[in-house]
Write a protein that holds these residues in place. Sequence first.
Motif, PDB file in Angstrom:
ATOM      1  N   ALA A   1       0.742  -1.127  -0.013  1.00  0.00           N
ATOM      2  CA  ALA A   1       0.082   0.053   0.184  1.00  0.00           C
ATOM      3  C   ALA A   1       0.981   1.353  -0.205  1.00  0.00           C
ATOM      4  CB  ALA A   1      -0.566   0.033   0.686  1.00  0.00           C
ATOM      5  N   ASP A   2       2.466   1.161  -0.712  1.00  0.00           N
ATOM      6  CA  ASP A   2       2.831   2.489  -0.442  1.00  0.00           C
ATOM      7  C   ASP A   2       2.487   3.618  -0.999  1.00  0.00           C
ATOM      8  OD1 ASP A   2       4.494  -0.089   0.745  1.00  0.00           O
ATOM      9  OD2 ASP A   2       6.353   0.174  -0.086  1.00  0.00           O
ATOM     10  N   PRO A   3       2.064   3.461  -2.402  1.00  0.00           N
ATOM     11  CA  PRO A   3       1.498   4.820  -3.586  1.00  0.00           C
ATOM     12  C   PRO A   3       0.176   5.942  -2.751  1.00  0.00           C
ATOM     13  CG  PRO A   3       1.488   2.575  -5.103  1.00  0.00           C
ATOM     14  CD  PRO A   3       1.519   2.041  -3.318  1.00  0.00           C
ATOM     15  N   ILE A   4       0.444   6.770  -2.768  1.00  0.00           N
ATOM     16  CA  ILE A   4      -0.954   7.565  -2.143  1.00  0.00           C
ATOM     17  C   ILE A   4      -0.306   8.009  -3.759  1.00  0.00           C
ATOM     18  CG2 ILE A   4      -1.696   9.512  -1.453  1.00  0.00           C
ATOM     19  CD1 ILE A   4       0.310   8.555   0.974  1.00  0.00           C
ATOM     20  N   PHE A   5      -1.805   8.251  -4.550  1.00  0.00           N
ATOM     21  CA  PHE A   5      -1.572   8.550  -5.650  1.00  0.00           C
ATOM     22  C   PHE A   5      -2.611  10.024  -5.379  1.00  0.00           C
ATOM     23  CE2 PHE A   5      -1.174   4.252  -6.797  1.00  0.00           C
ATOM     24  CZ  PHE A   5       0.196   4.588  -8.303  1.00  0.00           C
ATOM     25  N   ILE A   6      -2.758  11.037  -6.208  1.00  0.00           N
ATOM     26  CA  ILE A   6      -3.220  12.183  -6.553  1.00  0.00           C
ATOM     27  C   ILE A   6      -3.496  13.102  -8.126  1.00  0.00           C
ATOM     28  CG2 ILE A   6      -3.129  15.250  -6.358  1.00  0.00           C
ATOM     29  CD1 ILE A   6      -1.593  14.593  -3.437  1.00  0.00           C
ATOM     30  N   VAL A   7      -4.850  12.936  -8.232  1.00  0.00           N
ATOM     31  CA  VAL A   7      -5.343  12.416  -9.623  1.00  0.00           C
ATOM     32  C   VAL A   7      -6.060  14.171  -9.287  1.00  0.00           C
ATOM     33  CG1 VAL A   7      -5.022  10.738 -10.107  1.00  0.00           C
ATOM     34  CG2 VAL A   7      -6.920  11.329  -9.495  1.00  0.00           C
ATOM     35  N   GLY A   8      -6.809  14.115 -11.136  1.00  0.00           N
ATOM     36  CA  GLY A   8      -7.476  15.582 -11.253  1.00  0.00           C
ATOM     37  C   GLY A   8      -7.165  16.360 -12.780  1.00  0.00           C
ATOM     38  N   LEU A   9      -7.255  17.489 -12.404  1.00  0.00           N
ATOM     39  CA  LEU A   9      -7.267  18.002 -13.484  1.00  0.00           C
ATOM     40  C   LEU A   9      -5.949  19.405 -13.219  1.00  0.00           C
ATOM     41  CD1 LEU A   9      -9.816  17.148 -14.859  1.00  0.00           C
ATOM     42  CD2 LEU A   9     -10.006  20.052 -15.913  1.00  0.00           C
ATOM     43  N   ASP A  28       2.437   9.729  -5.598  1.00  0.00           N
ATOM     44  CA  ASP A  28       2.493   9.898  -7.475  1.00  0.00           C
ATOM     45  C   ASP A  28       1.035  11.021  -7.765  1.00  0.00           C
ATOM     46  OD1 ASP A  28       2.419   9.322  -9.773  1.00  0.00           O
ATOM     47  OD2 ASP A  28       2.812   7.361 -10.019  1.00  0.00           O
ATOM     48  N   LYS A  29       1.681  11.911  -7.546  1.00  0.00           N
ATOM     49  CA  LYS A  29       1.516  12.931  -8.090  1.00  0.00           C
ATOM     50  C   LYS A  29       1.291  13.164 -10.302  1.00  0.00           C
ATOM     51  CE  LYS A  29       1.707  17.164  -8.440  1.00  0.00           C
ATOM     52  NZ  LYS A  29       1.301  18.420  -9.676  1.00  0.00           N
ATOM     53  N   MET A  30       0.395  12.355 -10.464  1.00  0.00           N
ATOM     54  CA  MET A  30       0.376  13.308 -12.111  1.00  0.00           C
ATOM     55  C   MET A  30      -0.910  12.882 -12.212  1.00  0.00           C
ATOM     56  SD  MET A  30       1.325  12.935 -15.158  1.00  0.00           S
ATOM     57  CE  MET A  30       2.961  12.999 -15.585  1.00  0.00           C
ATOM     58  N   PRO A  31      -1.397  13.745 -12.528  1.00  0.00           N
ATOM     59  CA  PRO A  31      -3.216  14.438 -11.873  1.00  0.00           C
ATOM     60  C   PRO A  31      -4.189  13.680 -13.375  1.00  0.00           C
ATOM     61  CG  PRO A  31      -1.919  16.390 -12.152  1.00  0.00           C
ATOM     62  CD  PRO A  31      -0.867  15.877 -12.471  1.00  0.00           C
ATOM     63  N   ASN A  32      -3.451  13.500 -14.542  1.00  0.00           N
ATOM     64  CA  ASN A  32      -3.919  12.557 -15.749  1.00  0.00           C
ATOM     65  C   ASN A  32      -4.651  11.380 -15.036  1.00  0.00           C
ATOM     66  OD1 ASN A  32      -1.731  14.164 -16.891  1.00  0.00           O
ATOM     67  ND2 ASN A  32      -3.174  14.508 -18.784  1.00  0.00           N
ATOM     68  N   ASN A  33      -3.647  10.813 -14.361  1.00  0.00           N
ATOM     69  CA  ASN A  33      -3.963   9.265 -14.041  1.00  0.00           C
ATOM     70  C   ASN A  33      -5.827   9.125 -13.753  1.00  0.00           C
ATOM     71  OD1 ASN A  33      -1.582   8.405 -14.022  1.00  0.00           O
ATOM     72  ND2 ASN A  33      -1.233   8.627 -12.028  1.00  0.00           N
ATOM     73  N   ILE A  68      -6.143   6.948  -3.264  1.00  0.00           N
ATOM     74  CA  ILE A  68      -6.511   7.643  -4.952  1.00  0.00           C
ATOM     75  C   ILE A  68      -6.911   8.989  -4.245  1.00  0.00           C
ATOM     76  CG2 ILE A  68      -7.009   8.220  -6.711  1.00  0.00           C
ATOM     77  CD1 ILE A  68      -6.603   5.167  -7.776  1.00  0.00           C
ATOM     78  N   ILE A  69      -6.384   9.893  -4.181  1.00  0.00           N
ATOM     79  CA  ILE A  69      -6.731  11.795  -3.515  1.00  0.00           C
ATOM     80  C   ILE A  69      -7.433  12.179  -5.779  1.00  0.00           C
ATOM     81  CG2 ILE A  69      -6.821  13.348  -2.459  1.00  0.00           C
ATOM     82  CD1 ILE A  69      -5.110  12.148  -0.695  1.00  0.00           C
ATOM     83  N   LEU A 102       6.400  -0.555  -8.611  1.00  0.00           N
ATOM     84  CA  LEU A 102       6.948   0.262  -6.851  1.00  0.00           C
ATOM     85  C   LEU A 102       9.044  -0.236  -7.379  1.00  0.00           C
ATOM     86  CD1 LEU A 102       4.462  -2.014  -4.386  1.00  0.00           C
ATOM     87  CD2 LEU A 102       4.719   0.299  -5.076  1.00  0.00           C
ATOM     88  N   GLN A 103       9.420  -1.049  -7.948  1.00  0.00           N
ATOM     89  CA  GLN A 103      10.516  -1.527  -8.393  1.00  0.00           C
ATOM     90  C   GLN A 103      10.934   0.189  -9.142  1.00  0.00           C
ATOM     91  OE1 GLN A 103      11.786  -4.995 -10.829  1.00  0.00           O
ATOM     92  NE2 GLN A 103      13.633  -3.403 -11.697  1.00  0.00           N
ATOM     93  N   ASP A 104      10.352   0.525 -10.224  1.00  0.00           N
ATOM     94  CA  ASP A 104      11.011   1.837 -11.322  1.00  0.00           C
ATOM     95  C   ASP A 104      11.030   2.923 -10.065  1.00  0.00           C
ATOM     96  OD1 ASP A 104      11.568   0.099 -13.180  1.00  0.00           O
ATOM     97  OD2 ASP A 104       9.501   0.824 -14.052  1.00  0.00           O
ATOM     98  N   THR A 105       9.459   3.104  -9.503  1.00  0.00           N
ATOM     99  CA  THR A 105       9.902   4.209  -8.626  1.00  0.00           C
ATOM    100  C   THR A 105       9.738   4.448  -7.613  1.00  0.00           C
ATOM    101  OG1 THR A 105       7.978   3.071  -7.549  1.00  0.00           O
ATOM    102  CG2 THR A 105       6.899   4.741  -9.390  1.00  0.00           C
ATOM    103  N   GLN A 106      11.165   3.451  -7.126  1.00  0.00           N
ATOM    104  CA  GLN A 106      11.831   2.883  -5.726  1.00  0.00           C
ATOM    105  C   GLN A 106      12.890   4.731  -6.000  1.00  0.00           C
ATOM    106  OE1 GLN A 106      11.440   1.026  -2.628  1.00  0.00           O
ATOM    107  NE2 GLN A 106      12.976   2.865  -2.360  1.00  0.00           N
ATOM    108  N   VAL A 107      13.624   5.351  -7.087  1.00  0.00           N
ATOM    109  CA  VAL A 107      14.277   5.620  -7.195  1.00  0.00           C
ATOM    110  C   VAL A 107      14.304   7.385  -7.117  1.00  0.00           C
ATOM    111  CG1 VAL A 107      13.898   6.108  -9.725  1.00  0.00           C
ATOM    112  CG2 VAL A 107      15.997   6.391  -8.888  1.00  0.00           C
TER     113      VAL A 107
END
Length: 663
Positions: free
Chosen positions: A425-433, A509-514, A530-531, A494-499
């Motif tokens: 449950a590591d990632p917290i995604f922030i989405v929107g416009l 992970d704040k990518m609005p388009n997600n 997801i927020i 998770l492996q690719d975002t570890q860096v």
Amino acid sequence: MSTKHTSQANQSFNEACNGIKRLIQQAKFSQAIALCHQQLAGDLTNDNRVEILYFLVVAQRLNGDLGEAIESNKTLLEANTKHARAWQENGYLYLAAGKPQQAAQSFYQATQLNPALLASWRALVPLYQQQENTKAVTISQAQIDYLSGLPNAVLGAKDLMYEGNLHAADKVCRQFLQANKHHSEAMLLLAEIGIQLKVYGEAEFILSSCLALYPEHKTAGIVYLQLLAKMAKFSEAKALADTLLAASSDNVVLLSAKASAMVGLGEVQEAISIYQGLLQHNQNQPGIQLLLGHALKALGDLPGAISAYQQAYRYKAEFGDAYWSLANTKTYRFSDSELASMEQLVTQQSIGLDDRVHLHFALGKSLEDRGSFDAAFSHYAQGNQLKQQQINYNPEVFERQVAKQIDTCQAELFARLKEAGEQRADPIFIVGLPRAGSTLLEQILASHSQVDGTMELHDILGLASKLQGQKNQYPQVLTDLEGSYFARFGQKYLQDTQVYRAGAPFFIDKMPNNFLHIGLIKLILPNAKIIDARRDPMACCFSGFKQLFGDGQEFSYGLEDIGRYYRAYEKLMAHWDTVLPGFVLKVQHETLIDDLHGQVQRILDFCGLEFEQQCIDFHKTERAIKTPSSEQVRQPIYRSGMEQWKHFDTHLSPLKKVLNQPK
């Protein structure tokens, strides 16, 4: 018009064009001119009208009708400022009029729009020799030598690419490669076409293959670096830059590419040191000054960033991006002299399209800050209109994507695959416009001791893009994949975002388009949070309209387009709430501003985090921030931006109509 009638009209137009070209080739210029006028008197699309106008200019010039040719070319360039061959004709006309300086400027503009125009490069050499500009002569001659050495098919495909005929260019290039399998320039060109078509995965494969075969091909290496940066593969970009620098340790382009990758990785101070080192040897590098400004801004050194941006336009007076970057700090106020310079520059015909777009957006922000709202809107509208010429956005494409997500991602799919994904449950995604308050939410959460702030990560978008290449296409392919794939996708993410992480249990992970890919996220990372950053529709859409984005967000450059996008977004978010109840937390920007403590507690509860006061004092948190809102979130909460759109109310009818707002 029916399909049959459209086909007949296209055939008739093509026959007329072929007839005009034959007359010009036969030196029957008067007849060609007459046929052009006959066509222009009819009902033509803008593109067809531009094509006939170009033939008319050529025929008039060759017929010696210079005055008429000048007027026709002026009309042509008003219809399409990016028409490279029209600028080339401008050069010939100025030469005929005995104006070598203006001729050189026009030929140069032609080569900037279409670097494959061999005739313009050849015309520039004697003009630069007359000016005793030896550096420009050397550059032009090198380009002539390069283009002259290309096979005709590759040169033709290059020309088609620069003229915007991407699919035709792709076809010509592929046909050539079938007979010349490993031709380096053809491979490079096919990758460049792929990048413009946004087929990034294929372009990446072609470039890596090209470099494997030709490891010393500098241009392929630089294009590959640019693609990796575009794909936000900063770790790979840094490694590639280091590899290429081993053979060319002082190459400015490679060093700046490495520094840009380091900014992407959060190694901002080290990147700043590289930029400053490059400028120690030569301050007159406006592009490096600009990149230094971006890095300093990300680090929170706003005075340093402003100084770098100002240096950039001092060394290159027409550098629109330098002015826009100042405006995009959101706090900078232009002086009267800076405003006058921008207003004078934007009227100059010789200014390139990109610079003109940046200048219009900067002028819009400057005039808005001064309370000149009608004049500000005029510049925002012009900047958006010019930007639309570059992107050709079609809102129906996105609306179809939303419809496919709704059709595919139904409750039974998630019920069937509820145990399939990676359970961490590591990632917290922030989405929107964009411009909806996502950076503020990110800053609040990144202030928590248990949460790492990162940046706008492209990994989910990259996975969706790869799945799009599957035979069944995305998102439909989600219903056919074996369950084991989803856990592997989640583990790879998770492996690719570890860096980008710094050791905390959770990360953002704040990518609005997600928001388009919430179904995919649920399948691969079912325990992620997801927020949804939500903002008043008028405020959000108009804020997007007056923002010039670095890349993507093509929907934002038209009031109707952005309104349709917002409505499609609302429709999809309602669908996610129906099929995935409780998976997404909606945070209304206006409510957050009115009740900061209560909303922060609500967000932390949703994420399973204990309350920490530093989340309320988010503006004191020091971290690199690369989004346009970076300076706003370094200040306490404020309300001043909530109703800025009302100053422009009389201009926003197209947006209100789509959003069903009162006029």
